[in-house]
Scaffold this motif. Structure first.
Motif, short mmCIF file in Angstrom:
data_model
loop_
_atom_site.label_atom_id
_atom_site.label_comp_id
_atom_site.label_asym_id
_atom_site.label_seq_id
_atom_site.Cartn_x
_atom_site.Cartn_y
_atom_site.Cartn_z
N ASN A 231 -0.46 -5.09 -7.49
CA ASN A 231 -1.01 -4.34 -6.40
C ASN A 231 -1.82 -4.99 -5.50
O ASN A 231 -2.06 -6.14 -5.94
CB ASN A 231 -1.64 -2.99 -6.90
CG ASN A 231 -1.85 -2.05 -6.16
OD1 ASN A 231 -1.56 -1.90 -4.65
ND2 ASN A 231 -2.45 -0.88 -6.32
N LEU A 232 -2.43 -4.64 -4.64
CA LEU A 232 -3.35 -4.99 -3.74
C LEU A 232 -4.60 -5.19 -4.43
O LEU A 232 -4.84 -4.16 -5.39
CB LEU A 232 -3.65 -4.39 -2.48
CG LEU A 232 -2.53 -4.13 -1.52
CD1 LEU A 232 -3.13 -3.20 -0.33
CD2 LEU A 232 -1.95 -5.47 -0.74
N GLU B 14 0.72 -1.03 0.01
CA GLU B 14 0.12 0.00 0.15
C GLU B 14 0.67 1.28 0.06
O GLU B 14 0.60 2.24 -0.86
CB GLU B 14 -0.90 0.02 1.19
CG GLU B 14 -1.71 1.12 1.36
CD GLU B 14 -2.49 1.34 2.48
OE1 GLU B 14 -3.90 1.48 2.35
OE2 GLU B 14 -1.97 1.30 3.62
N GLU B 15 2.04 1.41 0.71
CA GLU B 15 2.85 2.46 0.86
C GLU B 15 3.61 2.68 -0.47
O GLU B 15 3.75 3.85 -0.84
CB GLU B 15 3.83 2.18 2.06
CG GLU B 15 4.90 3.27 2.40
CD GLU B 15 5.71 2.84 3.53
OE1 GLU B 15 7.17 3.21 3.25
OE2 GLU B 15 5.35 2.08 4.43
N GLU B 16 4.11 1.62 -0.81
CA GLU B 16 5.28 1.78 -2.01
C GLU B 16 4.87 1.71 -3.45
O GLU B 16 5.39 1.90 -4.39
CB GLU B 16 6.41 0.70 -1.68
CG GLU B 16 7.23 1.14 -0.39
CD GLU B 16 8.33 0.24 -0.23
OE1 GLU B 16 8.77 -0.79 -1.25
OE2 GLU B 16 9.04 0.25 0.77
N ASN C 244 -8.93 -5.55 -4.57
CA ASN C 244 -9.94 -5.14 -3.50
C ASN C 244 -9.94 -6.06 -2.39
O ASN C 244 -9.98 -5.54 -1.28
CB ASN C 244 -11.24 -4.85 -4.27
CG ASN C 244 -12.23 -4.02 -3.63
OD1 ASN C 244 -11.98 -2.99 -3.42
ND2 ASN C 244 -13.48 -4.73 -3.40
N GLU C 245 -9.83 -7.38 -2.51
CA GLU C 245 -9.82 -8.26 -1.36
C GLU C 245 -8.85 -7.96 -0.54
O GLU C 245 -8.81 -7.83 0.82
CB GLU C 245 -9.81 -9.40 -1.77
CG GLU C 245 -9.78 -10.71 -0.82
CD GLU C 245 -11.10 -11.39 -0.79
OE1 GLU C 245 -11.02 -12.29 0.36
OE2 GLU C 245 -12.04 -11.14 -1.46
N GLY C 246 -7.72 -7.42 -1.19
CA GLY C 246 -6.45 -7.23 -0.36
C GLY C 246 -6.65 -5.81 0.41
O GLY C 246 -6.22 -5.95 1.71
N TYR C 247 -7.04 -4.97 -0.21
CA TYR C 247 -7.28 -3.56 0.59
C TYR C 247 -8.56 -3.95 1.66
O TYR C 247 -8.15 -3.30 2.66
CB TYR C 247 -7.90 -2.55 -0.34
CG TYR C 247 -6.81 -1.98 -1.19
CD1 TYR C 247 -6.01 -0.96 -0.52
CD2 TYR C 247 -6.67 -2.10 -2.41
CE1 TYR C 247 -4.91 -0.25 -1.41
CE2 TYR C 247 -5.65 -1.55 -3.13
CZ TYR C 247 -4.65 -0.55 -2.59
OH TYR C 247 -3.81 -0.10 -3.22
N GLN D 57 1.69 1.81 -12.21
CA GLN D 57 2.45 0.82 -12.69
C GLN D 57 1.84 -0.43 -12.46
O GLN D 57 0.76 -0.71 -11.91
CB GLN D 57 3.55 0.77 -11.49
CG GLN D 57 4.49 2.03 -11.81
CD GLN D 57 5.04 2.41 -13.18
OE1 GLN D 57 5.78 1.47 -13.65
NE2 GLN D 57 4.88 3.50 -13.74
N LEU D 58 2.49 -1.45 -13.08
CA LEU D 58 1.96 -3.02 -12.98
C LEU D 58 2.59 -3.73 -11.97
O LEU D 58 1.90 -4.51 -11.49
CB LEU D 58 2.35 -3.43 -14.48
CG LEU D 58 1.37 -2.87 -15.63
CD1 LEU D 58 1.77 -3.66 -16.99
CD2 LEU D 58 -0.19 -2.75 -15.40
N LEU D 59 3.75 -3.41 -11.56
CA LEU D 59 4.33 -4.34 -10.69
C LEU D 59 5.39 -3.51 -9.53
O LEU D 59 5.81 -2.43 -10.11
CB LEU D 59 5.46 -5.24 -11.43
CG LEU D 59 4.74 -6.28 -12.43
CD1 LEU D 59 5.81 -6.98 -13.45
CD2 LEU D 59 3.79 -7.44 -11.77
N LEU D 60 5.57 -4.17 -8.71
CA LEU D 60 6.63 -3.43 -7.65
C LEU D 60 7.57 -4.60 -7.65
O LEU D 60 7.11 -5.93 -7.67
CB LEU D 60 5.87 -3.52 -6.25
CG LEU D 60 6.61 -2.82 -5.11
CD1 LEU D 60 7.13 -1.38 -5.53
CD2 LEU D 60 5.78 -2.88 -3.98
N HIS D 61 8.82 -4.48 -7.38
CA HIS D 61 10.04 -5.35 -7.47
C HIS D 61 10.51 -5.44 -6.12
O HIS D 61 10.97 -4.62 -5.35
CB HIS D 61 11.21 -4.88 -8.51
CG HIS D 61 10.61 -4.70 -9.79
ND1 HIS D 61 10.06 -5.84 -10.63
CD2 HIS D 61 10.34 -3.60 -10.46
CE1 HIS D 61 9.80 -5.32 -11.67
NE2 HIS D 61 9.75 -3.83 -11.72
#
Length: 131
Positions: free
Chosen positions: A73-74, A16-18, A76-79, A23-27
């Motif tokens: 990303n998260l 959530e923070e980063e 809706n279930e994750g959020y 974007q599509l992905l966080l590494h």
């Protein structure tokens, strides 16, 4: 490896923070106190549970550990889960209740118990409001 629900909660916060908007992905996120392989394995569990929308590990040679991974990303279930367990008081009460009742510390039970705790808190607030 044992599944660590505290780590999953930390990963939810970190994403959530980063996660960069658009974007599509966080590494390769770093979580203090955990090695990359453990975080990557928990990200895979989160993907399988529908809490994040993508998980892409890159492994070395045959049988090698994860060397690099990307996550989406998260969902809706994750959020929703994060919002339920965001407050330390609710998170700690949820874990205590689950342990005391001998229930499994799994995502569905966490959702149900945290929702019940939140509902009882709301009910207490509503009863305290005088018309």
């Amino acid at each position: 490896m044992k599944r660590d629900m505290d780590l999953i909660r930390k990963i939810l916060f970190k994403i959530e923070e980063e996660f960069p908007a658009g974007q599509l992905l966080l590494h390769c996120i770093n979580i203090e106190g955990y090695d990359m392989e453990t975080v990557a394995d928990h990200c895979q569990l989160m993907y399988e549970s529908g809490l994040i929308n993508d998980y892409r590990p890159t492994r070395g040679g045959k049988g090698a550990s994860v060397l690099f991974y990307s996550i989406g990303n998260l969902t809706n279930e994750g959020y929703d889960l994060l919002d339920k367990i965001r407050e330390d008081t609710i998170w700690n009460n949820t874990k205590t209740t689950i342990t005391e009742k001998g229930l499994p510390l799994v995502i569905d039970v966490i959702k149900d118990v945290s929702s019940t705790i939140i509902s009882s808190m709301v009910e207490g607030v509503i009863k305290g409001v005088k018309p």
